[in-house]
Design a protein around this motif. Structure first.
Motif, mmCIF file in Angstrom:
data_model
loop_
_atom_site.group_PDB
_atom_site.id
_atom_site.type_symbol
_atom_site.label_atom_id
_atom_site.label_comp_id
_atom_site.label_asym_id
_atom_site.label_seq_id
_atom_site.Cartn_x
_atom_site.Cartn_y
_atom_site.Cartn_z
ATOM 1 N N GLU A 54 -19.792 23.323 -23.846
ATOM 2 C CA GLU A 54 -19.352 23.485 -22.363
ATOM 3 C C GLU A 54 -18.109 24.361 -22.405
ATOM 4 O O GLU A 54 -18.033 25.041 -21.206
ATOM 5 C CB GLU A 54 -18.909 22.005 -21.920
ATOM 6 C CG GLU A 54 -20.006 21.051 -21.536
ATOM 7 C CD GLU A 54 -19.191 19.677 -21.039
ATOM 8 O OE1 GLU A 54 -18.109 19.546 -20.831
ATOM 9 O OE2 GLU A 54 -20.131 18.639 -20.989
ATOM 10 N N ARG A 55 -17.263 24.249 -23.179
ATOM 11 C CA ARG A 55 -16.018 25.154 -23.091
ATOM 12 C C ARG A 55 -16.038 26.546 -23.320
ATOM 13 O O ARG A 55 -15.722 27.391 -22.493
ATOM 14 C CB ARG A 55 -14.804 24.673 -24.016
ATOM 15 C CG ARG A 55 -14.290 23.250 -23.440
ATOM 16 C CD ARG A 55 -13.037 22.806 -24.527
ATOM 17 N NE ARG A 55 -12.674 21.526 -23.860
ATOM 18 C CZ ARG A 55 -11.624 21.080 -24.158
ATOM 19 N NH1 ARG A 55 -10.733 21.667 -24.872
ATOM 20 N NH2 ARG A 55 -11.185 19.670 -23.745
ATOM 21 N N LYS A 56 -17.207 26.746 -24.206
ATOM 22 C CA LYS A 56 -17.351 28.119 -24.526
ATOM 23 C C LYS A 56 -18.538 28.885 -23.755
ATOM 24 O O LYS A 56 -18.341 30.245 -23.669
ATOM 25 C CB LYS A 56 -17.782 28.322 -25.907
ATOM 26 C CG LYS A 56 -16.720 27.953 -27.097
ATOM 27 C CD LYS A 56 -15.448 28.545 -27.079
ATOM 28 C CE LYS A 56 -14.546 28.142 -28.065
ATOM 29 N NZ LYS A 56 -13.271 29.020 -27.950
ATOM 30 N N LEU A 57 -19.269 28.234 -23.240
ATOM 31 C CA LEU A 57 -20.556 28.851 -22.470
ATOM 32 C C LEU A 57 -20.192 28.248 -20.812
ATOM 33 O O LEU A 57 -21.150 28.570 -20.018
ATOM 34 C CB LEU A 57 -21.998 28.369 -22.645
ATOM 35 C CG LEU A 57 -22.246 28.858 -24.273
ATOM 36 C CD1 LEU A 57 -23.624 28.501 -24.549
ATOM 37 C CD2 LEU A 57 -22.176 30.295 -24.137
ATOM 38 N N ALA A 58 -19.220 27.628 -20.506
ATOM 39 C CA ALA A 58 -18.838 26.871 -19.244
ATOM 40 C C ALA A 58 -20.277 26.300 -18.804
ATOM 41 O O ALA A 58 -20.874 26.300 -17.620
ATOM 42 C CB ALA A 58 -18.735 27.943 -18.251
#
Length: 683
Positions: free
Chosen positions: A334-338
């Motif tokens: 979630e955080r690295k690839l949105a």
């Protein structure tokens, strides 16, 4: 779906079963089979031929499947406890009877005589020869040729193993465990998931069924909540621990009687891999390649865990626990690839995904589907209102040219239903004595999320991939056209059977297909391009840890089935998982192998096949489909060279026919290592 319903040449199975008629069907089969085998055994030695021995036995068993198999399948899906119990009991009785018939020395001799006659006449085609070879081989592998005392001992052991395997699977199917959590303990879990949990007092009841428990694994912020959920899940069928111990010990005895070094070598003797050394070399080589990648991903997760514990005020913890893996895999992505899995899920309502996936298969494989009307005339009634029946036709040049078979979809969870996703090639197809066709029936069982009061049934992208994969098995059964049911569809070597479905998973990562199968449940909009790109990128993210987990299952399975010593199976489960999968349970030893249903469900000494067959899957997709994934011409080539022939020829011959050469692992390694390492570098 087309408005008209072309009537198939045969009616679908009739799903009205009682405990009594399940029992009666099996008893009738046993009586009729005994009569047939006695007649074959009574043939004079010089009069035994392929037609009156081999072909006659094959036709008898094929016809019997139509009457027996639906009743045996009901143990996995019926709501009636009496029907389920009768189905399990009938399954046991039939398996025990099968062992007795395959041990008949007079029938073995009749087959040998028929083989000698066929060699003299030299009139058999390749599939007929293969059938005879397999029927003789089956009997040799069950002790024929050994002295009688050894055969009797083997039969006794195999009968006991089969009963224990059925008991193990029933415990998995009928598991009713649950956990209770307060609202505070479920912080982080999506509201849509919580809405689906019933209340007991002021707490939420969470079962171990996939739609209930997985959101806890992935989203619960509280490490203690995840720990309780994961360890509870590990022990949900703990009563199976001694059952598996006994099965493994008995399998060792089988291998010893038959002259094999270990049970794995006995099983692998008829697979593509051939022996346990080949498998262990494959798994250990892959472990060597994947461990550095997994260690790098673990380091990423631990750095993120440090941040999260500081943000949320949890005590520092510098270990990657079993209950951390899915949570940080999701959060890191979630955080690295949105890429928010819950947001993505909003674009995959079941009502959109299922028909679109059927449409993709329709285009790719040149087939057509028709829902079977639920009335007496057409026979569309099923074992449960959730289950739907489809008639499937070959569709060429805009016309339905030939009926292929029936397909059933039972997609939503309920109590006492099989808890995962799988396809049963329920009734195989074959060519009848008059040259006509007996048509197959396949059944797909899944556990997709049900609707909540506020939202329709939605699928995570991983659910979409699973559904697409399982449909691949269904179409292996529907598009197969073999002379004998023995070789129909997925009746191929176990270390090849997953390859066609694994190859088809690639369509779930193609932008055009993602666009077509998505529709936001509120707005109707397809997935936006930025989310599609994030999904495509995520295919190779954290694949090191994911595949090390698969390696753990394969190595555990092979270790149990190659070891000469008595192993503490629970200790091996936890220690090997820590060493291979790089996650820990902080010294807590819970026998999660008690729920490892594959090990008793046909994948004993065979779980490696999921990774082994990925080599073939990657090569097939890259070579045949990567440049034109929706090409009907390529789809028909795949149908003809892989699906149509089933197991009627060696799997390697089918691969060579499709690829134009022998398969290599180049595409597999490019996808697994090159893609993952390249994506990690970019991030």
């Amino acid at each position: 779906m087309p408005a008209t319903y072309p009537k198939p040449p045969t009616a679908p199975p009739h799903w009205v079963y009682t405990p009594k008629n399940i029992e009666t069907n099996v008893e009738s089969y046993i009586t009729d089979t005994d009569k047939l085998l006695d007649q074959i055994a009574a043939l004079p030695q010089g009069q035994r031929t392929f037609d009156n021995t081999v072909r006659r036995m094959a036709f008898h068993d094929s016809a019997a499947d139509k009457g027996i198999e639906p009743g045996l399948f009901l143990q996995y899906v019926s709501q009636d406890e009496g029907v389920r119990n009768a189905s399990v009991d009938a399954d046991k009785k039939l398996q025990e009877y099968g062992l007795k018939t395959i041990a008949r020395e007079d029938i073995y001799q009749a087959l040998l005589d028929a083989e000698a006659d066929a060699k003299a006449e030299n009139k058999l085609n390749s599939e007929e020869q293969r059938l005879m070879d397999r029927m003789i081989r089956d009997r040799k592998r069950n002790g024929l040729g050994l002295e009688k005392s050894k055969r009797d001992e083997l039969l006794k052991i195999q009968t006991k193993i089969m009963g224990l395997e059925v008991d193990f699977q029933r415990a998995c199917n009928e598991e009713k465990g649950f956990l209770l959590f307060t609202e505070e303990e479920l912080v982080g879990v999506p509201e849509a998931a919580i809405e689906g949990y019933p209340k007991e007092g002021d707490k939420y009841k969470v079962t171990y069924k996939t739609p209930d428990i997985v959101p806890i694994f992935q989203y619960a912020d509280n490490p203690e909540t995840r720990r309780r959920a994961q360890l509870g899940y590990e022990g949900k069928t703990i009563q199976n621990v001694p059952v598996l111990e006994e099965i493994i010990e008995l399998r060792k005895q089988v291998a010893d009687i038959l002259g094999f070094e270990n049970f794995a070598d006995y099983i692998l003797d008829i697979k593509m891999a051939k022996d346990s050394k080949t498998v262990m070399d494959f798994l250990n080589d892959l472990r060597t390649k994947l461990t550095p990648l997994g260690e790098a991903e673990k380091k990423n997760f631990l750095e993120l865990k440090k941040e999260v514990h500081k943000e949320k005020g949890y005590a520092p913890d510098d270990e990657l626990n079993l209950w951390d893996y899915r949570y940080y895999d999701r959060l890191w992505t979630e955080r690295k690839l949105a890429l928010d899995d819950e947001k993505v899920k909003e674009y995959f309502p079941v009502s959109k995904v299922v028909p679109t996936i059927l449409d993709i298969y329709k285009q790719l494989l040149s087939v057509q589907f028709y829902p079977v009307p639920r009335d007496e005339e057409h026979g569309g009634n099923t074992w449960h209102n959730d289950a739907e029946a489809y008639a499937v036709w070959d569709h060429q040049d805009g016309k339905d040219t030939e009926f292929l078979g029936y397909m059933y979809l039972d997609l939503f969870p309920r109590e006492n239903k099989y808890g995962h996703a799988a396809v049963w090639g329920l009734i195989p197809g074959w060519t009848k004595e008059d040259g006509g066709r007996s048509y197959p029936t396949v059944c797909m069982v899944a556990n997709l999320a049900k609707p909540t009061p506020k939202r329709p049934a939605l699928m995570k992208h991983s659910d979409v991939v699973t559904f697409f994969h399982e449909m691949g098995h269904a179409f292996h059964g529907l598009c197969s056209r073999t002379q004998f049911s023995r070789f129909h569809g997925t009746h191929v070597a176990r270390d090849f059977v997953e390859a066609p479905s694994q190859m088809l998973e690639n369509w779930c990562w193609l932008p055009e297909q993602l666009k077509s199968m998505s529709s936001h449940y509120e707005t109707g909009e397809s997935l936006p391009d930025d989310l599609i790109q994030s999904i495509v990128k995520s295919k190779n993210v954290n694949q090191g840890l994911f595949n090390l987990r698969q390696l753990f299952f394969g190595l555990y399975d092979m270790t149990l089935h190659t070891s000469k010593e008595n192993i503490d199976q629970t200790k091996l489960w936890c220690d090997l998982r820590k060493d291979v999968s790089l996650v820990t349970t902080k010294g807590e030893y819970i026998g999660g192998q008690s729920g490892f249903a594959h090990i008793v469900g046909g994948y004993g000494a065979g779980y490696y096949g999921y990774l082994y067959s990925l080599v073939f899957a990657a090569d097939m997709f890259e070579t045949v489909f990567s440049k034109a994934p929706m090409s009907p011409e390529n789809g028909m080539k795949y149908r003809n060279e892989i699906l149509k022939v089933g197991g009627s020829r060696d799997e390697m011959d089918s691969l060579v026919a499709l690829l134009g050469r022998k398969p290599t692992n180049d595409a597999f390694l490019r996808d697994l290592l090159g893609g993952a390492e390249g994506e990690a570098a970019r991030l």
